[in-house]
Design a protein around this motif. Sequence first.
Motif, PDB file in Angstrom:
ATOM      1  N   ALA A 164      41.795  29.692  38.887  1.00  0.00           N
ATOM      2  CA  ALA A 164      40.664  29.211  39.689  1.00  0.00           C
ATOM      3  C   ALA A 164      40.622  29.839  41.076  1.00  0.00           C
ATOM      4  CB  ALA A 164      40.717  27.687  39.806  1.00  0.00           C
ATOM      5  N   HIS A 165      41.798  30.031  41.701  1.00  0.00           N
ATOM      6  CA  HIS A 165      41.864  30.523  43.082  1.00  0.00           C
ATOM      7  C   HIS A 165      42.231  31.996  43.194  1.00  0.00           C
ATOM      8  CE1 HIS A 165      41.491  26.675  45.229  1.00  0.00           C
ATOM      9  NE2 HIS A 165      42.115  26.162  44.202  1.00  0.00           N
ATOM     10  N   ALA A 166      42.381  32.698  42.077  1.00  0.00           N
ATOM     11  CA  ALA A 166      42.918  34.055  42.142  1.00  0.00           C
ATOM     12  C   ALA A 166      41.882  35.142  42.426  1.00  0.00           C
ATOM     13  CB  ALA A 166      43.685  34.372  40.863  1.00  0.00           C
ATOM     14  N   PRO A 167      40.775  35.237  41.677  1.00  0.00           N
ATOM     15  CA  PRO A 167      39.841  36.353  41.924  1.00  0.00           C
ATOM     16  C   PRO A 167      39.329  36.356  43.366  1.00  0.00           C
ATOM     17  CG  PRO A 167      39.291  35.207  39.889  1.00  0.00           C
ATOM     18  CD  PRO A 167      40.322  34.370  40.579  1.00  0.00           C
ATOM     19  N   GLY A 168      39.429  37.492  43.996  1.00  0.00           N
ATOM     20  CA  GLY A 168      38.990  37.623  45.375  1.00  0.00           C
ATOM     21  C   GLY A 168      40.055  37.313  46.404  1.00  0.00           C
ATOM     22  N   GLN A 169      41.098  36.580  45.999  1.00  0.00           N
ATOM     23  CA  GLN A 169      42.176  36.259  46.935  1.00  0.00           C
ATOM     24  C   GLN A 169      43.378  37.174  46.729  1.00  0.00           C
ATOM     25  OE1 GLN A 169      44.845  32.436  48.561  1.00  0.00           O
ATOM     26  NE2 GLN A 169      43.336  32.101  46.974  1.00  0.00           N
ATOM     27  N   ILE A 170      43.654  37.541  45.486  1.00  0.00           N
ATOM     28  CA  ILE A 170      44.733  38.475  45.172  1.00  0.00           C
ATOM     29  C   ILE A 170      44.209  39.494  44.163  1.00  0.00           C
ATOM     30  CG2 ILE A 170      46.592  36.838  45.659  1.00  0.00           C
ATOM     31  CD1 ILE A 170      46.837  36.345  42.669  1.00  0.00           C
ATOM     32  N   PRO A 171      44.828  40.682  44.070  1.00  0.00           N
ATOM     33  CA  PRO A 171      44.396  41.662  43.064  1.00  0.00           C
ATOM     34  C   PRO A 171      44.559  41.093  41.663  1.00  0.00           C
ATOM     35  CG  PRO A 171      45.848  42.666  44.704  1.00  0.00           C
ATOM     36  CD  PRO A 171      45.909  41.188  44.938  1.00  0.00           C
ATOM     37  N   LEU A 172      43.633  41.465  40.780  1.00  0.00           N
ATOM     38  CA  LEU A 172      43.657  40.927  39.426  1.00  0.00           C
ATOM     39  C   LEU A 172      43.393  42.041  38.428  1.00  0.00           C
ATOM     40  CD1 LEU A 172      43.933  38.267  37.856  1.00  0.00           C
ATOM     41  CD2 LEU A 172      41.455  37.993  38.007  1.00  0.00           C
ATOM     42  N   ASN A 173      44.336  42.231  37.505  1.00  0.00           N
ATOM     43  CA  ASN A 173      44.174  43.182  36.411  1.00  0.00           C
ATOM     44  C   ASN A 173      44.632  42.476  35.143  1.00  0.00           C
ATOM     45  OD1 ASN A 173      44.649  45.225  34.426  1.00  0.00           O
ATOM     46  ND2 ASN A 173      44.620  46.757  36.045  1.00  0.00           N
ATOM     47  N   LEU A 174      43.686  41.962  34.378  1.00  0.00           N
ATOM     48  CA  LEU A 174      44.021  41.101  33.245  1.00  0.00           C
ATOM     49  C   LEU A 174      44.727  41.854  32.129  1.00  0.00           C
ATOM     50  CD1 LEU A 174      40.826  38.886  33.168  1.00  0.00           C
ATOM     51  CD2 LEU A 174      43.126  38.218  33.876  1.00  0.00           C
ATOM     52  N   GLU A 175      44.377  43.105  31.907  1.00  0.00           N
ATOM     53  CA  GLU A 175      45.062  43.848  30.850  1.00  0.00           C
ATOM     54  C   GLU A 175      46.517  44.111  31.215  1.00  0.00           C
ATOM     55  OE1 GLU A 175      42.767  47.263  29.757  1.00  0.00           O
ATOM     56  OE2 GLU A 175      41.273  46.048  28.701  1.00  0.00           O
ATOM     57  N   LYS A 176      46.786  44.303  32.502  1.00  0.00           N
ATOM     58  CA  LYS A 176      48.166  44.476  32.947  1.00  0.00           C
ATOM     59  C   LYS A 176      48.902  43.140  32.964  1.00  0.00           C
ATOM     60  CE  LYS A 176      50.925  46.287  36.799  1.00  0.00           C
ATOM     61  NZ  LYS A 176      50.875  46.907  38.154  1.00  0.00           N
ATOM     62  N   LEU A 177      48.248  42.094  33.435  1.00  0.00           N
ATOM     63  CA  LEU A 177      48.850  40.759  33.466  1.00  0.00           C
ATOM     64  C   LEU A 177      49.125  40.264  32.055  1.00  0.00           C
ATOM     65  CD1 LEU A 177      49.604  38.433  35.448  1.00  0.00           C
ATOM     66  CD2 LEU A 177      47.295  37.534  35.050  1.00  0.00           C
ATOM     67  N   ASP A 178      48.221  40.542  31.142  1.00  0.00           N
ATOM     68  CA  ASP A 178      48.385  40.338  29.699  1.00  0.00           C
ATOM     69  C   ASP A 178      48.566  38.867  29.292  1.00  0.00           C
ATOM     70  OD1 ASP A 178      48.312  41.429  27.175  1.00  0.00           O
ATOM     71  OD2 ASP A 178      50.477  41.726  27.055  1.00  0.00           O
ATOM     72  N   PRO A 179      47.743  37.954  29.810  1.00  0.00           N
ATOM     73  CA  PRO A 179      47.773  36.593  29.282  1.00  0.00           C
ATOM     74  C   PRO A 179      46.987  36.544  27.970  1.00  0.00           C
ATOM     75  CG  PRO A 179      46.037  36.756  30.887  1.00  0.00           C
ATOM     76  CD  PRO A 179      46.694  38.124  30.830  1.00  0.00           C
ATOM     77  N   ASP A 180      47.154  35.489  27.208  1.00  0.00           N
ATOM     78  CA  ASP A 180      46.336  35.312  26.013  1.00  0.00           C
ATOM     79  C   ASP A 180      44.973  34.742  26.383  1.00  0.00           C
ATOM     80  OD1 ASP A 180      48.330  36.170  24.087  1.00  0.00           O
ATOM     81  OD2 ASP A 180      49.410  34.362  24.667  1.00  0.00           O
ATOM     82  N   PHE A 181      44.975  33.845  27.374  1.00  0.00           N
ATOM     83  CA  PHE A 181      43.740  33.250  27.868  1.00  0.00           C
ATOM     84  C   PHE A 181      43.831  33.153  29.394  1.00  0.00           C
ATOM     85  CE2 PHE A 181      44.952  31.397  23.800  1.00  0.00           C
ATOM     86  CZ  PHE A 181      43.840  31.636  23.011  1.00  0.00           C
ATOM     87  N   TYR A 182      42.713  33.431  30.068  1.00  0.00           N
ATOM     88  CA  TYR A 182      42.700  33.360  31.528  1.00  0.00           C
ATOM     89  C   TYR A 182      41.309  32.920  31.943  1.00  0.00           C
ATOM     90  CZ  TYR A 182      43.781  34.725  36.373  1.00  0.00           C
ATOM     91  OH  TYR A 182      44.026  34.718  37.732  1.00  0.00           O
ATOM     92  N   THR A 183      41.243  31.934  32.815  1.00  0.00           N
ATOM     93  CA  THR A 183      39.960  31.485  33.334  1.00  0.00           C
ATOM     94  C   THR A 183      40.013  31.430  34.853  1.00  0.00           C
ATOM     95  OG1 THR A 183      38.256  29.754  33.166  1.00  0.00           O
ATOM     96  CG2 THR A 183      40.563  29.028  33.139  1.00  0.00           C
ATOM     97  N   GLY A 184      38.888  31.718  35.492  1.00  0.00           N
ATOM     98  CA  GLY A 184      38.875  31.739  36.949  1.00  0.00           C
ATOM     99  C   GLY A 184      37.495  31.454  37.495  1.00  0.00           C
ATOM    100  N   ASN A 185      37.409  31.370  38.806  1.00  0.00           N
ATOM    101  CA  ASN A 185      36.143  31.130  39.503  1.00  0.00           C
ATOM    102  C   ASN A 185      35.738  32.356  40.304  1.00  0.00           C
ATOM    103  OD1 ASN A 185      35.798  28.372  38.738  1.00  0.00           O
ATOM    104  ND2 ASN A 185      37.316  27.782  40.260  1.00  0.00           N
TER     105      ASN A 185
END
Length: 395
Positions: A192-213
């Motif tokens: 919820a608080h991550a996009p825009g506050q810290i860098p985000l690369n979902l393919e590198k982070l590699d979760p199965d599910f990720y949701t944000g605002n």
Amino acid sequence: MNNMYASLRRFFLLDPDVTFLNHGSFGATPHPVFEKYQEWQRLLEKEPVEFLGRRASEFLAQARQSIAPELGCKPDDFTFVTNATTGMNVVIHSLPLTSDDEVLTTNHEYGAVDKTWQFYSRQKGFKIVRARFSLPIDSQEKWLEELWRHVTPKTRVISLSHITSPTALIFPVEKVTERAKQEGILTIIDGAHAPGQIPLNLEKLDPDFYTGNFHKWVCAPKGAGFLYVRSEYHSMIQPLVVSWGYDNPSSQRSTFLDYTEWWGTRDISAFLSVPEAYHFLKVHHWDEVRQQCHQLLKDTCKELQTYLGAEPVATDPDIWNAQMLSLKIPNLHPKDIPEVSRKLWETYRIEVPLIEWEGSSLIRISLQAYNRWEDIKKLENALQNLLSSSSMQGE
């Protein structure tokens, strides 16, 4: 920070008479982004059937294509939702859990997500296990060890915040997703608080599910979030609202997008405005803005430790915090939180959350481009006055 404040504060629509230290709750949208949002709304109202009935999927696909590089994923691996809580509901609703299974989470999670897990636990019978960590949190390795002590052969899911809501900590979720994959455990990340506050690369982070605002730290209009699902789990997702995308034999897309994109009539203008929000951040060099906000956050931590005896939840803000910080206030009893909160707002016009957490009183401070040192001093002086009053001392 004052120079940055002078140049960027003018873009935000916030009341100048309010000291706003709570960007983390609902965000704040700069006027160029808000104007784009209203443009989309006017286009919708000009011809609603054309907009929603014939072109909505096209518009949404274009927005996903624009945003995907910011998330570090493929455009068809995420869908728009109104907020991260909705995204979590979609995933939790879809999981094939039984009474033989356990879900591992922590005591730092967002209350609405806790309630969602409770609701489905009562329906399906699975067990919820909550990890607790030694405070103040210092080492990521120690944190991971304490989390993994709660993993058992029955653990099917690990559900974590990327940045926690009550305690404002950046959890090292990349270490969790890597280890969980080795042990065949699904990972669900509440970002919820991550996009825009810290860098985000979902393919590198590699979760199965990720949701944000997007409406928090990306500064998009309210009601703009996303749900990412690894392609191999698209078919697992079930519709939270059954609508026209269900059982659609003519569709050329995955059921994941069919089930989540159309939930009946709704205003999708906030979703379509997210590319403009990312454009605003780029134009105004937001990496530098974030760095300056983080420095102000560290200065705030030292100031409130010195003058209020506040205690940080973690030892090193360079590791555990970005633009949000939670501190324990030892001489504020949890029962006095409502009264102090009321006076902070009514007397001092300061918008900042006080939270009861694990028997302690926390203050959570969120800093954005419009904040300055004078805001911190105003908060400090207000708290000193309120905490030294006889009513707060129990006399």
